[in-house]
Write a protein that holds these residues in place. Structure first.
Motif, short mmCIF file in Angstrom:
data_model
loop_
_atom_site.label_atom_id
_atom_site.label_comp_id
_atom_site.label_asym_id
_atom_site.label_seq_id
_atom_site.Cartn_x
_atom_site.Cartn_y
_atom_site.Cartn_z
N GLY A 167 0.81 -1.21 0.00
CA GLY A 167 0.00 0.00 0.00
C GLY A 167 0.84 1.25 0.00
O GLY A 167 0.52 2.25 -0.67
N LEU A 168 1.94 1.23 0.74
CA LEU A 168 2.85 2.36 0.78
C LEU A 168 3.47 2.60 -0.60
O LEU A 168 3.60 3.74 -1.05
CB LEU A 168 3.94 2.12 1.81
N ILE A 169 3.83 1.52 -1.28
CA ILE A 169 4.40 1.64 -2.63
C ILE A 169 3.37 2.22 -3.60
O ILE A 169 3.70 3.09 -4.41
CB ILE A 169 4.89 0.26 -3.12
N LEU A 170 2.13 1.74 -3.50
CA LEU A 170 1.06 2.27 -4.35
C LEU A 170 0.89 3.77 -4.14
O LEU A 170 0.80 4.54 -5.11
CB LEU A 170 -0.25 1.54 -4.05
N ARG A 171 0.88 4.20 -2.89
CA ARG A 171 0.75 5.63 -2.59
C ARG A 171 1.95 6.41 -3.09
O ARG A 171 1.83 7.54 -3.56
CB ARG A 171 0.55 5.82 -1.09
N ALA A 172 3.14 5.81 -2.98
CA ALA A 172 4.35 6.49 -3.45
C ALA A 172 4.31 6.70 -4.96
O ALA A 172 4.70 7.76 -5.47
CB ALA A 172 5.58 5.66 -3.08
N VAL A 173 3.80 5.70 -5.67
CA VAL A 173 3.65 5.83 -7.13
C VAL A 173 2.69 6.95 -7.47
O VAL A 173 2.91 7.73 -8.40
CB VAL A 173 3.17 4.49 -7.74
N GLY A 174 1.62 7.07 -6.69
CA GLY A 174 0.64 8.13 -6.92
C GLY A 174 1.18 9.51 -6.59
O GLY A 174 0.82 10.50 -7.24
N GLU A 175 2.07 9.61 -5.61
CA GLU A 175 2.61 10.91 -5.22
C GLU A 175 3.74 11.36 -6.14
O GLU A 175 3.84 12.53 -6.51
CB GLU A 175 3.11 10.84 -3.77
N SER A 176 4.62 10.42 -6.51
CA SER A 176 5.75 10.78 -7.38
C SER A 176 6.21 9.54 -8.14
O SER A 176 7.02 8.76 -7.64
CB SER A 176 6.91 11.35 -6.55
N HIS A 177 5.65 9.36 -9.33
CA HIS A 177 6.00 8.16 -10.08
C HIS A 177 7.47 8.16 -10.50
O HIS A 177 8.09 7.10 -10.61
CB HIS A 177 5.09 7.98 -11.30
N GLY A 178 8.05 9.35 -10.69
CA GLY A 178 9.46 9.43 -11.04
C GLY A 178 10.36 8.93 -9.93
O GLY A 178 11.30 8.15 -10.17
N SER A 179 10.07 9.32 -8.71
CA SER A 179 10.86 8.88 -7.56
C SER A 179 10.69 7.39 -7.33
O SER A 179 11.65 6.67 -7.02
CB SER A 179 10.45 9.65 -6.31
N ALA A 180 9.44 6.90 -7.48
CA ALA A 180 9.18 5.47 -7.30
C ALA A 180 9.95 4.65 -8.33
O ALA A 180 10.52 3.60 -8.02
CB ALA A 180 7.69 5.20 -7.41
N HIS A 181 9.97 5.15 -9.56
CA HIS A 181 10.72 4.46 -10.62
C HIS A 181 12.22 4.45 -10.31
O HIS A 181 12.90 3.44 -10.51
CB HIS A 181 10.44 5.14 -11.96
N ALA A 182 12.72 5.57 -9.80
CA ALA A 182 14.14 5.67 -9.47
C ALA A 182 14.52 4.68 -8.37
O ALA A 182 15.66 4.21 -8.31
CB ALA A 182 14.48 7.09 -9.05
N LEU A 183 13.57 4.35 -7.50
CA LEU A 183 13.82 3.39 -6.43
C LEU A 183 13.68 1.94 -6.90
O LEU A 183 13.88 1.02 -6.12
CB LEU A 183 12.86 3.64 -5.26
N GLY A 184 13.32 1.77 -8.16
CA GLY A 184 13.25 0.42 -8.73
C GLY A 184 11.86 -0.19 -8.78
O GLY A 184 11.72 -1.36 -9.13
N TYR A 185 10.82 0.58 -8.46
CA TYR A 185 9.46 0.04 -8.50
C TYR A 185 8.90 0.10 -9.92
O TYR A 185 9.16 1.04 -10.66
CB TYR A 185 8.56 0.81 -7.53
N LYS A 186 8.14 -0.92 -10.30
CA LYS A 186 7.55 -1.02 -11.63
C LYS A 186 6.26 -0.20 -11.67
O LYS A 186 5.18 -0.70 -11.36
CB LYS A 186 7.27 -2.48 -11.98
N VAL A 187 6.38 1.05 -12.02
CA VAL A 187 5.25 1.98 -11.96
C VAL A 187 4.10 1.51 -12.83
O VAL A 187 2.93 1.49 -12.40
CB VAL A 187 5.70 3.39 -12.38
N VAL A 188 4.38 1.11 -14.06
CA VAL A 188 3.32 0.71 -14.99
C VAL A 188 2.59 -0.52 -14.46
O VAL A 188 1.36 -0.58 -14.48
CB VAL A 188 3.89 0.44 -16.39
N ARG A 189 3.33 -1.52 -13.98
CA ARG A 189 2.70 -2.73 -13.46
C ARG A 189 1.81 -2.42 -12.26
O ARG A 189 0.71 -2.97 -12.12
CB ARG A 189 3.77 -3.74 -13.05
N ILE A 190 2.29 -1.57 -11.38
CA ILE A 190 1.52 -1.21 -10.19
C ILE A 190 0.23 -0.51 -10.58
O ILE A 190 -0.85 -0.80 -10.07
CB ILE A 190 2.36 -0.33 -9.25
N ARG A 191 0.34 0.42 -11.53
CA ARG A 191 -0.84 1.16 -11.97
C ARG A 191 -1.83 0.26 -12.71
O ARG A 191 -3.04 0.39 -12.53
CB ARG A 191 -0.42 2.35 -12.84
N VAL A 192 -1.33 -0.64 -13.52
CA VAL A 192 -2.22 -1.56 -14.23
C VAL A 192 -2.97 -2.44 -13.23
O VAL A 192 -4.18 -2.67 -13.38
CB VAL A 192 -1.43 -2.43 -15.23
#
Length: 307
Positions: A167-192
C-alpha cells in the motif's frame, strides 16, 4: 403528507442496499486514483458489469456466477484503458470518457435479448444471533453477502493503504512516479494492477444493480451512478472512511426521497429526484473544505520511463 407510512427499519435496510453499488465502485476508483491514474470510465465499467453479470446470472441461474463474470467484465474493460493510458500513453481524461461511451454502447448491444427477463437474486445472509436482535437485526444483519463484502472491502482497502508495504508503494507511485521508478518500482505494473482492481469493483457495483437492487436488465440502468462514485472519491479526499460515508449519504437521500414521494410530500418530484446528487455533493464539499488532504501529486499524469 403521511410520515407514519415511512417505516424506519425498512428505511435503514433500504439505505444499505442502495449504497452498496456506489460504495463498490467508489472504493475501487479510490485505489486507482491513489496510484496516480484518473479513470473517468467508471460509469462504462459499471454498466458493462451490470449487463454481463445479468446475462451470466440468468443463463446459468446463478447470481454468484453473475458477480464473478461482472468483475471479470469490468476488469477486462479497464484493461483496455490500462493499455491505452499506461502503455500507449494516451490522455487519461479522453480515454476514460471514451471508455464510458464504449461501455454504454456495448451494454445496449449485449442486453437487448435480456430485456423483460427477471434474474435470480442473492439470498439474505442472516447472521446467527445478530439477525435475531429486535429492530437492529432486520436493519443491519439480514442482508445479502455483497452488502457485507462492500463494507469489508472498505476496511481492507484502508488497512492495505495504511499498514502494508504494498500500500505504501502504491501511494508512493501516486505521489511521485518518477521517484518510485528511481527506487526500482515497476510503476506501470503497479498502476495496471490498481486499474484492474478498480474495474473489477465497478463491475461488481453494476452487477449489484441488475442482480439484487433491481433484478432485471434495463438499458442505462446505472443512471449516473459511476459519476457519483467519481465525485465521492474526490470530495471524500481519497479516504476510505469518507468514501463509505459519501456512498451511504447518497444512498440514504435516494431512499428517503422515494419514501417522501410515496408519502405524498408537497415538493416537486423533479426537486426530490435531484436532491440525492445535490445534497451529497454539498455535504462532501463541506467535509473536504475542513482540513482535507489534496489529490495524489501524480494524479492524471502519464509515466514515461525516461522521466
Amino acid at each position: 403528507m403521511d410520515f407514519g407510512s415511512i417505516n424506519p427499519v425498512l428505511l435503514v435496510a433500504s439505505i444499505m442496499i442502495s449504497a452498496t453499488p456506489i460504495l463498490l465502485a467508489a472504493i475501487g476508483e479510490m485505489v486507482v486514483e491513489k496510484s496516480g491514474v484518473l479513470n473517468l470510465g467508471v460509469e462504462g465499467m459499471m454498466i458493462t458489469g451490470a449487463v454481463v453479470g445479468f446475462a451470466v446470472g440468468v443463463s446459468f441461474a446463478s447470481p454468484a456466477l453473475g458477480f464473478v463474470a461482472a468483475a471479470a467484465g469490468g476488469a477486462a474493460l479497464s484493461l483496455v484503458f490500462a493499455v491505452l493510458t499506461q502503455v500507449l500513453l494516451s490522455n487519461q481524461v479522453a480515454t476514460g470518457l471514451g471508455l464510458t461511451l464504449a461501455g454504454l454502447g456495448l451494454s445496449s448491444l449485449i442486453g437487448k435479448p435480456y430485456e423483460g427477463i427477471k434474474s435470480p437474486t442473492l439470498p439474505k445472509l442472516d447472521i446467527p444471533v445478530l439477525s435475531e436482535l429486535p429492530v437492529l437485526g432486520r436493519m443491519l444483519f439480514s442482508h445479502d453477502a455483497m452488502v457485507y463484502l462492500s463494507l469489508l472491502l472498505v476496511v481492507a482497502v484502508w488497512a492495505f493503504l495504511k499498514y502494508t508495504r504494498a500500500g505504501l508503494i502504491l501511494r508512493a507511485v501516486g505521489e511521485s512516479h518518477g521517484s518510485a521508478h528511481a527506487l526500482g518500482y515497476k510503476v506501470v505494473r503497479i498502476r495496471v494492477a490498481a486499474i484492474l482492481f478498480g474495474g473489477a469493483c465497478a463491475g461488481l457495483g453494476g452487477a449489484y444493480l441488475s442482480l439484487v437492487r433491481v433484478p432485471q436488465w434495463t438499458e442505462g440502468m446505472t443512471a449516473g451512478a459511476g459519476w457519483i462514485a467519481l465525485a465521492i472519491v474526490v470530495f471524500a479526499s481519497w479516504r476510505a472512511g469518507r468514501v463509505a460515508l459519501g456512498a451511504y449519504l447518497f444512498g440514504g437521500i435516494t431512499v428517503l426521497q422515494l419514501n417522501l414521494q410515496a408519502a405524498g410530500a408537497e415538493v416537486p418530484v423533479a426537486l426530490l429526484s435531484a436532491s440525492p446528487y445535490l445534497i451529497t455533493i454539498i455535504v462532501l464539499v463541506i467535509i473536504s473544505a475542513r482540513g482535507a488532504h489534496g489529490a495524489p501529486a501524480s494524479l492524471g499524469r502519464s509515466f514515461h520511463a525516461s522521466s
